[in-house]
Scaffold this active site. Structure first.
Site, PDB file in Angstrom:
ATOM      1  CE  LYS A  63      11.368  10.473  19.763  1.00  0.00           C
ATOM      2  NZ  LYS A  63      12.011  10.290  18.459  1.00  0.00           N
ATOM      3  CE1 TYR A 119       9.615  13.288  14.896  1.00  0.00           C
ATOM      4  CE2 TYR A 119       7.687  12.072  16.025  1.00  0.00           C
ATOM      5  CZ  TYR A 119       8.850  12.627  15.890  1.00  0.00           C
ATOM      6  OH  TYR A 119       9.836  12.429  16.982  1.00  0.00           O
ATOM      7  CG  ASN A 137      14.961   7.773  18.822  1.00  0.00           C
ATOM      8  OD1 ASN A 137      14.015   8.066  19.071  1.00  0.00           O
ATOM      9  ND2 ASN A 137      15.446   8.384  17.755  1.00  0.00           N
ATOM     10  CG  HIS A 148      11.426  15.516  19.425  1.00  0.00           C
ATOM     11  ND1 HIS A 148      11.895  15.428  18.261  1.00  0.00           N
ATOM     12  CD2 HIS A 148      11.340  16.909  19.957  1.00  0.00           C
ATOM     13  CE1 HIS A 148      11.699  16.857  17.842  1.00  0.00           C
ATOM     14  NE2 HIS A 148      11.209  17.334  18.598  1.00  0.00           N
ATOM     15  CD  GLU A 189      10.182  20.675  17.301  1.00  0.00           C
ATOM     16  OE1 GLU A 189      10.455  19.837  16.212  1.00  0.00           O
ATOM     17  OE2 GLU A 189      10.610  20.393  18.342  1.00  0.00           O
TER      18      GLU A 189
HETATM   19  P1  RTP Z   1      13.432  13.356  16.632  1.00  0.00           P
HETATM   20  O1  RTP Z   1      12.900  14.514  15.816  1.00  0.00           O
HETATM   21  O2  RTP Z   1      12.630  12.389  17.030  1.00  0.00           O
HETATM   22  O3  RTP Z   1      14.281  14.137  18.002  1.00  0.00           O
HETATM   23  O4  RTP Z   1      14.364  12.769  15.947  1.00  0.00           O
HETATM   24  P2  RTP Z   1      15.688  13.321  14.984  1.00  0.00           P
HETATM   25  O5  RTP Z   1      15.300  14.664  14.784  1.00  0.00           O
HETATM   26  O6  RTP Z   1      16.833  12.868  15.497  1.00  0.00           O
HETATM   27  O7  RTP Z   1      15.337  12.364  13.646  1.00  0.00           O
HETATM   28  P3  RTP Z   1      14.440  12.335  12.382  1.00  0.00           P
HETATM   29  O8  RTP Z   1      15.156  12.140  11.176  1.00  0.00           O
HETATM   30  O9  RTP Z   1      13.522  13.810  12.404  1.00  0.00           O
HETATM   31  O10 RTP Z   1      13.373  11.247  12.713  1.00  0.00           O
HETATM   32  C1  RTP Z   1      12.395  11.407  13.679  1.00  0.00           C
HETATM   33  C2  RTP Z   1      12.165  10.061  14.363  1.00  0.00           C
HETATM   34  O11 RTP Z   1      11.401   9.299  13.526  1.00  0.00           O
HETATM   35  C3  RTP Z   1      12.109   7.810  13.864  1.00  0.00           C
HETATM   36  N1  RTP Z   1      12.608   7.307  12.805  1.00  0.00           N
HETATM   37  N2  RTP Z   1      12.610   5.994  12.258  1.00  0.00           N
HETATM   38  N3  RTP Z   1      12.982   3.647  11.108  1.00  0.00           N
HETATM   39  C4  RTP Z   1      13.681   4.528  10.608  1.00  0.00           C
HETATM   40  O12 RTP Z   1      14.380   4.674   9.811  1.00  0.00           O
HETATM   41  C5  RTP Z   1      13.357   5.892  11.336  1.00  0.00           C
HETATM   42  N4  RTP Z   1      14.034   7.080  10.955  1.00  0.00           N
HETATM   43  C6  RTP Z   1      13.639   7.914  12.072  1.00  0.00           C
HETATM   44  C7  RTP Z   1      13.104   8.176  14.949  1.00  0.00           C
HETATM   45  O13 RTP Z   1      11.920   7.757  16.372  1.00  0.00           O
HETATM   46  C8  RTP Z   1      13.305   9.493  14.997  1.00  0.00           C
HETATM   47  O14 RTP Z   1      13.713  10.156  16.202  1.00  0.00           O
END
Ligand code: RTP
Length: 155
Positions: A16, A56, A119, A122, A133
């Protein structure tokens, strides 16, 4: 299914904008390489808002969605496809938990990050999503099929 055999998979991994800005492209690539995964596609991109919203799409109702899109749109992203045994699940393990404070030391997020909203990487969360994707981020012909000389020592 606990008896499921491991399979060779491809996963979509993206560094990212914060990961790129913080000079973590090298260390992140290194972790996938040294674990034994094979890089089959890589590029630095600024895909724009529409593309990031498509990536997303499942999160579009979340309150953090606008912030997430502007964060992802704030600089170049390093998009990659990594291939190998159980690449999707193992890729997520290498990344660590979504919230870096819950990520184990030794994971990318557990070593380099503190906040969910920053974070740094991804990784696809299922084989099905990896396929979607990869199709969204890469064009036909951007992927290289090659035989690594190290493969017979890794497998
Ligand atoms: P990613 O898709 O980026 O690998 O992350 P992930 O599956 O571990 O998590 P996901 O729930 O799909 O969330 C995607 C990205 O959104 C951001 N996020 N911000 N502020 C918040 O509460 C929050 N929750 C999620 C994070 O950048 C997360 O990686």
């Amino acid at each position: 299914n606990p008896d499921k055999m491991s399979t060779t998979e491809q996963t979509f991994i993206a560094i990212k904008p914060d990961g790129v800005q913080r000079g973590l492209v090298g260390p992140i690539i290194s972790r996938f390489e040294t674990r034994g995964f094979k890089l089959v596609a890589i590029k630095l991109v600024t895909p724009g808002k529409e593309h990031l919203e498509a990536h997303y799409a499942d999160l579009k109702e979340k309150s953090f969605f606008p912030g997430l899109i502007s964060y992802m749109n704030s600089g170049p992203i390093c998009a990659m496809i990594w291939e190998g045994l159980d690449a999707v699940k193992t890729g997520r393990t290498i990344l660590g938990a979504t919230n870096p404070l819950a990520s184990a030391p030794g994971t990318i997020r557990g070593d380099y990050a503190l906040q969910t909203g920053r974070n740094i990487c991804h990784g696809s969360d299922s084989v099905e999503n990896a396929k979607k994707e990869i199709a969204l981020w890469f064009k036909e012909g951007e992927q290289v099929s090659w035989k690594s000389a190290l493969e017979s020592w890794t497998y």
